[in-house]
Design a protein around this motif. Structure first.
Motif, PDB file in Angstrom:
ATOM      1  N   SER A  10       0.829  -1.203   0.000  1.00  0.00           N
ATOM      2  CA  SER A  10       0.000   0.000   0.000  1.00  0.00           C
ATOM      3  C   SER A  10       0.863   1.253   0.000  1.00  0.00           C
ATOM      4  N   ASP A  18      -4.046   5.339  -2.261  1.00  0.00           N
ATOM      5  CA  ASP A  18      -3.906   4.129  -3.069  1.00  0.00           C
ATOM      6  C   ASP A  18      -4.697   4.235  -4.365  1.00  0.00           C
ATOM      7  N   TYR A  41      -1.192  -4.858  -4.271  1.00  0.00           N
ATOM      8  CA  TYR A  41      -1.281  -4.557  -2.839  1.00  0.00           C
ATOM      9  C   TYR A  41      -2.579  -5.091  -2.243  1.00  0.00           C
ATOM     10  N   ARG A  42      -2.562  -5.244  -0.923  1.00  0.00           N
ATOM     11  CA  ARG A  42      -3.766  -5.588  -0.169  1.00  0.00           C
ATOM     12  C   ARG A  42      -4.332  -4.283   0.393  1.00  0.00           C
ATOM     13  N   ARG A  44      -6.697  -1.348   2.281  1.00  0.00           N
ATOM     14  CA  ARG A  44      -7.458  -1.122   3.500  1.00  0.00           C
ATOM     15  C   ARG A  44      -8.945  -1.112   3.161  1.00  0.00           C
ATOM     16  N   ASP A  86     -11.140  -4.947   0.864  1.00  0.00           N
ATOM     17  CA  ASP A  86     -10.398  -4.776   2.115  1.00  0.00           C
ATOM     18  C   ASP A  86      -9.166  -5.670   2.087  1.00  0.00           C
ATOM     19  N   GLU A  87      -8.601  -5.946   3.279  1.00  0.00           N
ATOM     20  CA  GLU A  87      -7.342  -6.688   3.342  1.00  0.00           C
ATOM     21  C   GLU A  87      -7.458  -8.125   2.852  1.00  0.00           C
TER      22      GLU A  87
END
Length: 250
Positions: A10, A18, A41-42, A44, A86-87
């Motif tokens: 992130s 992001d 990316y993971r 938020r 989300d994650e």
């Protein structure tokens, strides 16, 4: 094989950053100020609204509904209706220079979706390409499972000299995403079928985010020579310049 920078992770604590970053990178690639890039990316907890969502009478209520569920509302620069992630999800941003960036838009969607579906089939998912009737943020090139639940959505942005293809892969935590989307779509006054929101882990028990990241990055690696890289000050500064247009200021 083309050399491509691989940016992982992130950009910071603000989900709007992001969302702004790939558009900053797109501008830099188009201007010849940096080379091609693949970002993974993971994210938020985020609800990414389409620009046209922001003009609906229920937008302020929808943004508030997202916040109540712990999701940050943002305005994305590409794509259709609202999507939540989300994650438990993965985002891939593929940004490439092109003399004629308008050429091959449909082929990029189709080819990427077919590759993603093939990668997921290798993990035991009955993955197919096509819109699921009633899905959130509907798209002809969604990757679904069994023709019943959406797993991956994609969007493109085209500028002179470059293109951006973004994909969001839902792996884990589909029930939470379904709940926030129910609230958001109700506030927007948009119809959809909540049973169409799914995740890879529901289709292939035991498969996690890193498993999915591995097979998808391996596919990119068969097309590009990926080199790990880090964000530079110019890229982050440019993303900062774009930040306000991606915040949901309601």
């Amino acid at each position: 094989m083309s050399g491509v920078d691989l940016l992982e992770g992130s950009a910071g604590a603000d989900p709007a950053l992001d969302v702004a970053l790939p558009h900053a990178l797109l501008g830099l690639v188009a201007a010849g100020r940096r080379g091609p890039v693949l970002r993974s990316y993971r994210p938020r907890p985020t609800v990414a609204f389409g620009r046209r969502d922001s003009f609906l009478p229920g937008f302020a209520s929808a943004a508030a509904a997202a916040r109540r569920r712990g999701y940050t509302p943002v305005i994305r620069g590409a794509g259709g209706r609202a999507a939540a992630y989300d994650e438990g999800c993965l985002v891939f941003d593929e940004i490439m220079p092109a003399e004629d960036s308008m050429a091959g838009i449909q082929a990029r969607f189709s080819d990427e979706a077919e590759r993603q579906a093939q990668a997921l089939r290798g993990l035991g998912v009955d993955a197919r390409v096509g819109e699921v009737p009633g899905e959130y943020c509907p798209g002809a090139f969604s990757v679904n499972a069994r023709g019943r639940v959406k797993l991956i959505g994609a969007a493109q942005r085209i500028v002179r000299g470059a293109w951006l293809l973004s994909s969001v892969v839902v792996v884990e935590g589909a029930p939470g995403l379904r709940a926030v989307l129910e609230d958001v779509y109700a506030a927007l006054g948009l119809e959809w079928d909540p049973t169409t929101a799914g995740g890879v882990a529901d289709e292939a028990p035991g498969v996690g985010v890193e498993d999915v990241r591995g097979v998808l990055l391996a596919d990119y690696g068969r097309r590009y020579e990926l080199s790990p890289a880090a964000l530079g000050e110019v890229e982050l500064a440019r993303a900062g310049d774009l930040l306000e247009r991606h915040r949901a200021m309601v």
